[in-house]
Design an enzyme around this catalytic site. Structure first.
Site, mmCIF file in Angstrom:
data_model
loop_
_atom_site.group_PDB
_atom_site.id
_atom_site.type_symbol
_atom_site.label_atom_id
_atom_site.label_comp_id
_atom_site.label_asym_id
_atom_site.label_seq_id
_atom_site.Cartn_x
_atom_site.Cartn_y
_atom_site.Cartn_z
ATOM 1 N N GLY A 206 0.798 -1.232 0.000
ATOM 2 C CA GLY A 206 0.000 0.000 0.000
ATOM 3 C C GLY A 206 0.823 1.270 0.000
ATOM 4 O O GLY A 206 0.278 2.354 0.227
ATOM 5 N N GLU A 242 4.953 -6.266 2.141
ATOM 6 C CA GLU A 242 4.708 -6.868 0.813
ATOM 7 C C GLU A 242 4.155 -5.828 -0.158
ATOM 8 O O GLU A 242 3.013 -5.930 -0.606
ATOM 9 C CB GLU A 242 3.763 -8.078 0.940
ATOM 10 C CG GLU A 242 2.485 -7.800 1.694
ATOM 11 C CD GLU A 242 1.604 -9.028 1.867
ATOM 12 O OE1 GLU A 242 2.128 -10.151 1.897
ATOM 13 O OE2 GLU A 242 0.378 -8.827 1.984
ATOM 14 N N GLY A 244 3.650 -3.835 -3.745
ATOM 15 C CA GLY A 244 3.587 -4.214 -5.156
ATOM 16 C C GLY A 244 3.778 -2.982 -6.030
ATOM 17 O O GLY A 244 4.823 -2.789 -6.657
ATOM 18 N N ARG A 245 2.757 -2.114 -6.014
ATOM 19 C CA ARG A 245 2.739 -0.964 -6.920
ATOM 20 C C ARG A 245 4.006 -0.114 -6.824
ATOM 21 O O ARG A 245 4.593 0.249 -7.851
ATOM 22 C CB ARG A 245 1.517 -0.091 -6.578
ATOM 23 C CG ARG A 245 1.218 0.981 -7.603
ATOM 24 C CD ARG A 245 0.073 1.879 -7.124
ATOM 25 N NE ARG A 245 -1.162 1.181 -6.889
ATOM 26 C CZ ARG A 245 -2.101 0.935 -7.803
ATOM 27 N NH1 ARG A 245 -1.938 1.369 -9.032
ATOM 28 N NH2 ARG A 245 -3.204 0.282 -7.481
ATOM 29 N N CYS A 320 -14.985 1.499 -28.105
ATOM 30 C CA CYS A 320 -16.269 2.161 -28.356
ATOM 31 C C CYS A 320 -16.969 2.425 -27.020
ATOM 32 O O CYS A 320 -18.080 1.939 -26.787
ATOM 33 C CB CYS A 320 -17.154 1.275 -29.221
ATOM 34 S SG CYS A 320 -16.306 0.680 -30.675
ATOM 35 N N TYR A 349 -0.186 -3.020 -11.999
ATOM 36 C CA TYR A 349 -1.638 -2.992 -12.173
ATOM 37 C C TYR A 349 -1.981 -2.349 -13.521
ATOM 38 O O TYR A 349 -2.786 -1.419 -13.591
ATOM 39 C CB TYR A 349 -2.321 -2.246 -11.020
ATOM 40 C CG TYR A 349 -1.997 -2.805 -9.657
ATOM 41 C CD1 TYR A 349 -2.581 -3.989 -9.222
ATOM 42 C CD2 TYR A 349 -1.098 -2.163 -8.810
ATOM 43 C CE1 TYR A 349 -2.283 -4.511 -7.972
ATOM 44 C CE2 TYR A 349 -0.794 -2.685 -7.561
ATOM 45 C CZ TYR A 349 -1.383 -3.855 -7.147
ATOM 46 O OH TYR A 349 -1.085 -4.381 -5.918
HETATM 47 C C1 LIG Z 1 -2.932 -8.485 0.814
HETATM 48 C C2 LIG Z 1 -2.232 -7.535 -0.083
HETATM 49 N N1 LIG Z 1 -0.911 -7.370 0.057
HETATM 50 C C3 LIG Z 1 -0.211 -6.513 -0.734
HETATM 51 C C4 LIG Z 1 -0.849 -5.793 -1.715
HETATM 52 C C5 LIG Z 1 -0.039 -4.871 -2.583
HETATM 53 O O1 LIG Z 1 -0.468 -3.567 -2.432
HETATM 54 P P1 LIG Z 1 0.281 -2.401 -3.227
HETATM 55 O O2 LIG Z 1 0.448 -2.843 -4.604
HETATM 56 O O3 LIG Z 1 -0.620 -1.224 -3.069
HETATM 57 O O4 LIG Z 1 1.600 -2.196 -2.537
HETATM 58 C C6 LIG Z 1 -2.239 -5.927 -1.886
HETATM 59 C C7 LIG Z 1 -2.952 -5.168 -2.911
HETATM 60 O O5 LIG Z 1 -4.133 -5.178 -3.049
HETATM 61 C C8 LIG Z 1 -2.946 -6.821 -1.041
HETATM 62 O O6 LIG Z 1 -4.272 -6.993 -1.172
#
Ligand SMILES: Cc1ncc(COP(=O)(O)O)c(C=O)c1O
Length: 390
Positions: A206, A242, A244-245, A320, A349
């Site tokens: 997050g 953990e 991701g983005r 469209c 994403y």
């Molecule tokens: C359980 C969990 N962990 C990690 C993430 C990764 O979040 P982000 O990509 O915002 O860092 C998510 C994203 O939805 C998630 O649901």
């Protein structure tokens, strides 16, 4: 370039991932949330810089095993795991199961017992935290994600065969600044240790990504420094994150060409090849994807070249639907038919969350390299070995 291209800059990703790792205290374990972008090249590039991967389905687990056959610790999360997925996790020997409900814990116990093994578990808890301003809040209110604190306490008291509970997992929001993310981490750690006697805590992802300003990246140094206090207070605690983005967003570009330029009822539109069926991020988040324009100099057609005039421009794709907007009315340099537009921050994403079959346009090509190499013609799209998730 008449076919859009996803470009992954793996050198930039290496530098970014190494910087994240260096900014974190060594005791913090860094997992990459594969859901952000599971493209094999990205996973391989990240592998030396992370302690493991967060998978949210059996499909992601399988993909990880195929991509990185040597052991890379995986944790398995997700709010609705089937028995088949739990069994896949047991067979793969996942490092931790993030268990989301009392029912899931009981099913996992039965499956682990039947398989004569032990499932190592973190209980996912939905803790109330004050998160004003966060982009997507998944904790503290009614949600299908994880358990309310009292349910987690009840689960921790159960003595189920085949289950070993190590602590707590929480992912409470996305779009958190470094001080906010550290505050949330502290809140989760305090609760997990005081209420469940946790020896491990995974505080989720997050970390914020600012699509309005690509240069405004999450302050990993500040986050790492703010995590020192809870680590010092709990010298035995294993602390895991953990994201991701914030790890992969910056290494990806979606590069395409302007097909047409129109003026309708006082507003300018640039229509590009491709669209939100390739890059769903701006539709999903309702933002303008940041972009660079590379003007084309060799027009060479006998007919006039349409070009935007004064005033903001909306950049749309080929679908469209009026929802196919990549950038909302934005002030920009003039855009002409034939120009190349490179959308930045398309590494997370993006392709993997896109509704790629809508209208059945060709998929983009996938390339590895730098934006300079692509726009100078050094990379000829479609000529490298295929990369990416197709
Ligand atoms: C359980 C969990 N962990 C990690 C993430 C990764 O979040 P982000 O990509 O915002 O860092 C998510 C994203 O939805 C998630 O649901």
């Amino acid at each position: 370039m008449n076919r859009p291209t996803y470009l992954y800059d793996l050198d930039a990703l290496t530098t970014h991932a190494a910087a994240i790792r260096a900014a974190l205290p060594s005791r913090v374990e860094l997992l990459y949330a594969m859901k952000a972008n599971p493209a094999p090249e990205l996973l391989r590039t990240l592998a030396p810089h992370v302690d493991g991967f967060e998978a949210a389905s059996a499909g992601e687990l399988r993909h990880l095993a195929r991509t990185l056959p040597r052991v890379h610790p995986a944790v398995l999360g997700g709010p609705g795991k089937t028995d088949a997925e739990l069994n896949a996790g047991l067979a793969a020997g996942v490092h931790r199961f993030h268990v989301e409900s009392p029912h899931e814990l009981r099913r996992l116990s039965a499956l682990a017992t039947a398989a004569d093994t032990v499932a190592n578990v973190l209980l996912r808890v939905n803790l109330p935290v004050d998160l004003e301003g966060a982009a997507l809040i998944m904790g503290g209110a009614a949600t299908p994600f994880g358990m309310d604190p009292e349910q987690a306490r009840d689960c921790a008291r159960l003595d189920l065969p085949g289950i070993r509970i190590h602590g707590v997992h929480a992912h409470l929001a996305s779009g958190l600044t470094a001080p906010a993310a550290a505050m949330v981490a502290r809140r989760i750690v305090d609760w997990a240790v005081s209420q469940l006697g946790a020896s491990e805590v995974n505080v989720g992802g997050g970390m914020a990504v600012d699509y309005t300003n690509p240069a405004n990246i999450f302050d990993w140094a500040r986050y790492g420094s703010d995590l020192q206090a809870p680590l010092a207070e709990h010298p035995e605690l294993v602390l895991r994150i953990e994201p991701g983005r914030a790890v992969t967003a910056y290494c990806g570009w979606y590069v395409t060409e302007v097909i047409d330029v129109k003026f309708s009822r006082g507003e300018w539109f640039a229509v590009v090849a491709g669209g939100t069926h390739h890059l769903r991020t701006p539709a999903a988040k309702g933002h303008s994807q940041p972009f660079l324009i590379f003007p084309r100099t060799d027009w060479g057609h006998p007919y006039p070249r349409p070009r935007t005039g004064h005033g903001p421009v909306t950049i749309v794709g080929q679908l469209c639907t009026p929802k196919d907007i990549l950038a909302r009315p934005v002030e920009t340099d003039p855009i002409s038919a034939g120009d190349v537009i490179a959308f930045a921050m398309a590494g997370a994403y993006a392709w993997n969350i896109s509704h790629r079959d809508f209208l059945m346009h060709d998929p983009p090509t996938f390339e590895v390299g730098t934006l300079g190499e692509l726009t100078s013609g050094k990379i000829q799209p479609g000529t490298q070995a295929p990369v990416g998730i197709t």
